[in-house]
Design an enzyme around this catalytic site. Structure first.
Site, PDB file in Angstrom:
ATOM      1  N   LEU A   1      39.463  42.118  -8.039  1.00 41.19           N
ATOM      2  CA  LEU A   1      38.480  41.274  -7.375  1.00 41.19           C
ATOM      3  C   LEU A   1      37.303  40.935  -8.290  1.00 41.19           C
ATOM      4  CD1 LEU A   1      38.532  40.069  -4.572  1.00 41.19           C
ATOM      5  CD2 LEU A   1      36.938  41.857  -3.854  1.00 41.19           C
ATOM      6  N   CYS A   2      36.877  41.946  -9.092  1.00 45.49           N
ATOM      7  CA  CYS A   2      35.701  41.683  -9.922  1.00 45.49           C
ATOM      8  C   CYS A   2      36.021  40.635 -10.982  1.00 45.49           C
ATOM      9  CB  CYS A   2      35.180  42.979 -10.546  1.00 45.49           C
ATOM     10  SG  CYS A   2      36.361  43.784 -11.615  1.00 45.49           S
ATOM     11  N   THR A   3      37.249  40.633 -11.479  1.00 48.11           N
ATOM     12  CA  THR A   3      37.633  39.612 -12.458  1.00 48.11           C
ATOM     13  C   THR A   3      37.600  38.224 -11.845  1.00 48.11           C
ATOM     14  OG1 THR A   3      39.050  41.139 -13.669  1.00 48.11           O
ATOM     15  CG2 THR A   3      39.486  38.799 -13.969  1.00 48.11           C
TER      16      THR A   3
ATOM     17  N   ASN B   1      33.826  37.378 -10.981  1.00 50.77           N
ATOM     18  CA  ASN B   1      32.783  37.300 -12.015  1.00 50.77           C
ATOM     19  C   ASN B   1      33.238  36.767 -13.362  1.00 50.77           C
ATOM     20  OD1 ASN B   1      31.083  38.506 -10.115  1.00 50.77           O
ATOM     21  ND2 ASN B   1      31.877  40.517 -10.682  1.00 50.77           N
TER      22      ASN B   1
END
Lengths: 535, 444
Positions: free
Chosen positions: B211-213, B216
């Site tokens: 999710l962070c990839t 962001n």
């Protein structure tokens, strides 16, 4: 600001229908398939199963050559015939049933035997992209194989009997651009970066970055940084041996931060990936042997007016490799831990280089084509793009002629015959079967009361074949017995296995993608095993 | 009598030579006789699960191998993208149930064949239905459905008082799977050989993007598409419904937004085809591989039903990317398999005062051993049944949601407590036994 979005991005009906296969061989592979013309000799169960797996994905057209009438026995194993059609021409009924599968495919038939056509219509087979033959006699096979070898039309021969079968591909020369290998290491060129790449890579001093910058820097930059450091302390040499690469990896590991209170180093994901790439991406990327062989081939060094675009592109490639010592850069990066901006910047550097090299090869290949007196369209930029991108996957297959295999007295099976369990013995048995049919005009075991005597006869035929080839190897007798008990039995499911395999080999040949069989495949359905041999 | 004579027709000569003549590789106890073909033609019942790429081939193959009492079950309707390999369907059939069209076609083509279609999920049929078959063969693309039918055939096994397996309760399961030019076929003899659950780790996990990839640091066009799918769609909800990968309007919206996002990040390569692939998690498929794998499975069904040859033991791998390659091996049973081992499944709990029910649910979903989808937990506390948590029924979900944040101790669970865990991956609840590392007496 966003770039304009195409009004109707939805695909055409055709690309939606073929979506699941276009993801394998692409629109360019599909185009070749749709422009191809395949001939099937004999609409046996095996033959129609092969055609089915060519018609569904959209082969351009097919022609069935078959002089037989539909029998009740046919109905029992061939799905593409109808019960009501017993007595009618098999070529006609099979063509009708198969055409139903895909309205985009054209199909026709000739209600004549291949033998008849071979002796009466001189150039008939010349017009096909490829010819598939099933259920042909040894005699016809030898004539057909010779003829197609001379016309340079690939031939795929297939047989299915009981639980056994084989596929044999005869192709004079086959060149592959996209082999689609299962796994590939990334093409990073960290050892010999071109100026733009070097400038980017060497512009970063890993040790001076703050923590946030550090965990955003792309792995190739990290690897290059420590590679330089390694070289400084190793007389400018690259790490080659395992221990040397380990030393490089240790340098990267040591750069990690020691986690507070604990005695171990913690590495960010991008540093871990840099260590991973250290295995395969720091040594000089040599031109692979299978590519060097192509560049040194006569066809590459002595072009003629009839040279294919493949060989012309190879000649241009050869010049580039000679000048630069390496193949063109692939131009794509695998996903790696990095922030968007650095990743995209780095990717663009690789892509730009690849595009420049494509242009060089394209210009040079076009020039070579012109010098040969060939038309402007011989070389297309889109083909050069695939060619350059996959230049490390290029393969060349030079096959052998089936007729030679049948007429040779010294067929070299020595290496294969060592193992008494080897499936090569089924090749020998099936050759014996063909010889038997030729001599006695019936299958061994065809008649209920002849099974036992036929076993002896078949053993005799096989023994003779082996001694003709100069071997005295004993055959496991059960294998002869097994084939005799089959009689004329063709099992639908076994034909369907072989049909699927054979069809895919045809698609490989037509699309120049994926490596085809070289050159014989034996399937043993009793044990669910198979083996390939090169004869 | 009439049927018996039919077995002597010329049409069956292929099968008769195989079944009525002794062979050196046949099972030693096999007695060749015309009765075997008669059995295939008149009594043998085979169920085909899935009427897609493999299912169409399986139906044809088995019908041509003398099987007549075939059932085929599939909950899907025909889509345009099926036509490049699902050869029993035509353009005019788009939108119709796969099982029904396939059955009709084969019944019309193969004289005497009586295929019965079932247009429904496999979960809609009861034990009694599955019990009627001699062999079940799967051509599925879904792992949960495979696990469900595997659980079903294992649950049908009967053991006598001494724990000896009643052979007549065994229904062999033949399973095939394909992806592009690769495939596999396997034979499962429930209670005897490795089952689907024993080898769950063979199925690769679905490709997921952190999710962070995607939020962001997107780098690939896939990241942009996935972001639109998981974040933008639920937020904007442009059509007021869940995202449907088969709806062209939906895909067009996702495509447009993904292109916008990609442009913002300077990422190239968002195409409509890629959007489709990511949103629908498309697996490439081609006619030839399906033909090969289905036919390998059909050959094994033939060996099992006719008892003439020893079936594959028990796993075959196929790959024709580089030449044609096959490989067979024996997948091993797992001694503590959650489905076929009869051993209660122990879950070790470090500290029952700290482990919340949601942690247990998480463990059942994430651990390689269980890999459940939406486990529902019930147990007995002080002699009464108690539902701890169930997410599949809205009202009960609401009622039991509060339990998720309670610890196992707070819920009154004891060391050695047995929980009944129901999930879509299994037809019968699995019993999970809690083993507390720190027993409650040591607790304050």
């Amino acid at each position: 600001m966003s770039s304009p979005v195409p009004k109707s991005p939805e695909q055409s009906e055709k690309s939606r229908k073929y979506d699941r296969q276009l993801r394998l061989w692409g629109d360019h592979g599909q185009r070749l398939l749709e422009n191809s013309k395949v001939c099937l000799i004999n609409a046996t169960a095996l033959g129609t199963e092969i055609l089915k797996s060519l018609i569904l994905p959209g082969v351009g057209s097919f022609t069935i050559v078959d002089g037989e009438k539909v029998t009740e026995e046919d109905i029992g194993c061939n799905f593409f015939l109808e019960y009501e059609s017993v007595g009618l021409p098999r070529a006609q009924i099979a063509t009708q049933c198969l055409l139903e599968l895909n309205p985009d495919v054209r199909g026709d038939y000739i209600d004549e035997t291949a033998e008849h056509i071979l002796s009466n219509t001189q150039n008939f087979f010349k017009n096909f992209t490829l010819v598939v033959a099933t259920g042909v006699s040894e005699k016809v096979l030898v004539t057909l194989s010779k003829h197609l070898w001379e016309c340079n039309v690939p031939l795929l021969v297939c047989r299915s009997i009981g639980f056994l079968g084989y596929v044999r591909l005869q192709i004079k020369e086959h060149t592959i651009i996209e082999a689609h290998p299962d796994s590939e290491s990334p093409d990073l060129r960290l050892d010999i970066p071109w100026p733009a790449l070097q400038e980017y890579l060497d512009g970063v001093n890993i040790e001076q970055l703050d923590q946030k910058e550090k965990n955003h820097v792309p792995p190739p930059v990290i690897l290059r940084y420590y590679l330089n450091k390694y070289k400084e302390s190793h007389e400018g040499k690259l790490p080659e041996k395992r221990v040397e690469k380990e030393a490089l990896k240790q340098m990267i590991r040591d750069s990690g931060n020691s986690e507070e209170g604990k005695q171990r180093f913690v590495l960010d994901e991008n540093f871990e990936q840099a260590i991973h790439y250290a295995n395969s991406c720091v040594t000089t990327r040599a031109v692979p042997d299978h590519v060097q062989v192509i560049l040194d081939d006569d066809c590459c060094t002595n072009l003629t007016q009839s040279s294919s675009s493949f060989w012309i592109m190879c000649a241009a490639l050869r010049e580039m490799v000679e000048a630069e010592g390496a193949l063109p850069v692939r131009g794509t990066l695998p996903d790696m831990a990095a922030d968007t901006n650095s990743y995209v910047t780095l990717q663009n550097i690789y892509q730009k280089r690849a595009q420049q090299q494509v242009e060089v090869i394209y210009r040079r290949a076009s020039q070579i084509a012109r010098n040969l007196g060939l038309s402007q369209e011989t070389i297309t930029e889109s083909e050069v793009k695939y060619f350059c991108k996959h230049s490390s996957e290029l393969h060349l297959i030079r096959g052998t002629c089936i007729a030679d295999e049948y007429q040779k007295t010294n067929l070299d099976l020595t290496a294969y015959l060592e193992d008494p369990d080897s499936l090569i013995f089924y090749y020998v048995v099936l050759r014996g079967l063909e010889r038997f049919i030729g001599e006695f005009n019936a299958y061994p075991g065809q008649f209920e009361d002849q099974v036992e005597p036929d076993i002896l006869k078949l053993k005799g035929v096989i023994g003779k074949l082996l001694s003709e080839w100069g071997y005295s190897h004993a055959l496991r007798e059960e294998r002869v017995y097994e084939v005799c008990r089959y009689g004329t039995a063709e099992l639908h499911s076994v034909s369907s296995i072989l049909g699927g395999c054979a069809a895919q080999e045809v698609i490989k040949v037509i699309t120049n993608q994926y490596k085809p069989l070289n050159n014989i495949f034996i399937y043993d359905g009793i044990n669910c095993t198979s083996a390939s041999f090169c004869l | 009598m009439e049927e018996f004579q039919e077995g002597t027709q010329k049409r069956w000569i292929h099968l008769r030579n195989i079944l009525e003549r002794p062979g050196p590789f046949s099972r030693p106890e096999y007695v060749p006789s015309p009765e075997i073909l008669e059995f295939l033609l008149t009594s043998c019942k085979v169920l085909i699960i899935g009427a897609g790429g493999l299912g169409c081939e399986l139906l044809k193959d088995l019908a041509m191998m003398g099987f007549r009492h075939l059932h085929i079950i599939d909950m899907d309707v025909i889509d345009l993208s099926n036509l490049n390999r699902q050869f029993l369907f035509r353009h005019k059939d788009i939108g119709l149930p796969k099982a029904e069209v396939a059955a009709k076609y084969v019944n019309a083509r193969v004289q005497g064949c009586q295929v019965v279609p079932h247009y429904c999920p496999i979960q809609d049929r009861s034990e009694g239905f599955y019990q009627q078959f001699h062999v079940i063969v799967c051509g599925l693309d879904s792992v949960p459905a495979r696990r469900w039918i595997n659980g079903m055939v294992v649950s049908l096994l009967c053991y006598d008082e001494d724990g000896v397996l009643d052979q007549s309760s065994v229904i062999p399961l033949v399973d095939g799977g394909t992806e592009g030019f690769k495939g596999n076929a396997r034979v499962i003899v429930p209670g005897v050989t490795a089952c689907i659950e024993c080898t769950l780790d063979l199925y690769p996990p679905q490709v997921t993007y952190p999710l962070c990839t995607i939020a962001n640091t997107p780098r690939l066009p896939e990241h942009c598409i996935e972001y639109v799918k998981v974040a933008q769609w639920p937020k904007d909800n442009p059509f007021g419904v869940d995202l449907d990968g088969d709806d062209a309007q939906h895909l067009t919206w996702v495509h447009e937004k993904a292109v916008e996002r990609a442009t913002q990040f300077n990422i190239k390569g968002v195409t409509y085809r890629l959007v489709q692939g990511v949103v629908k998690n498309i697996i490439p498929a081609v006619a030839s591989t399906n033909a090969v794998i289905a036919a390998v499975c059909a050959t094994e069904v033939f060996k099992i039903a006719s008892t003439s040859l020893v079936p594959l033991n028990n796993f075959m791998i196929f790959n024709d990317i580089d030449g044609i390659y096959t490989y067979i091996y024996e997948a091993e049973r797992k001694v503590d398999c959650t489905v076929c081992s009869n051993i209660p499944q122990l879950v070790t709990v470090e500290d029952p005062s700290k482990m919340k029910l949601k942690d247990l649910v998480e463990l059942l979903r994430e651990s390689p051993k269980f890999q459940m989808k939406s486990p529902g937990l019930t147990t007995t506390v002080n002699g009464t049944n108690k539902t701890l948590y169930m997410s599949t029924i809205g009202a009960i979900e609401k009622m039991t949601k509060g339990n998720l944040t309670k610890s196992l101790l707070e819920l009154g669970l004891k060391d050695g407590q047995e929980l009944m865990v129901a999930d879509t991956t299994t037809p019968n609840a699995i019993i999970v036994k809690l083993a507390f590392k720190q027993s409650d007496t040591e607790m304050k």
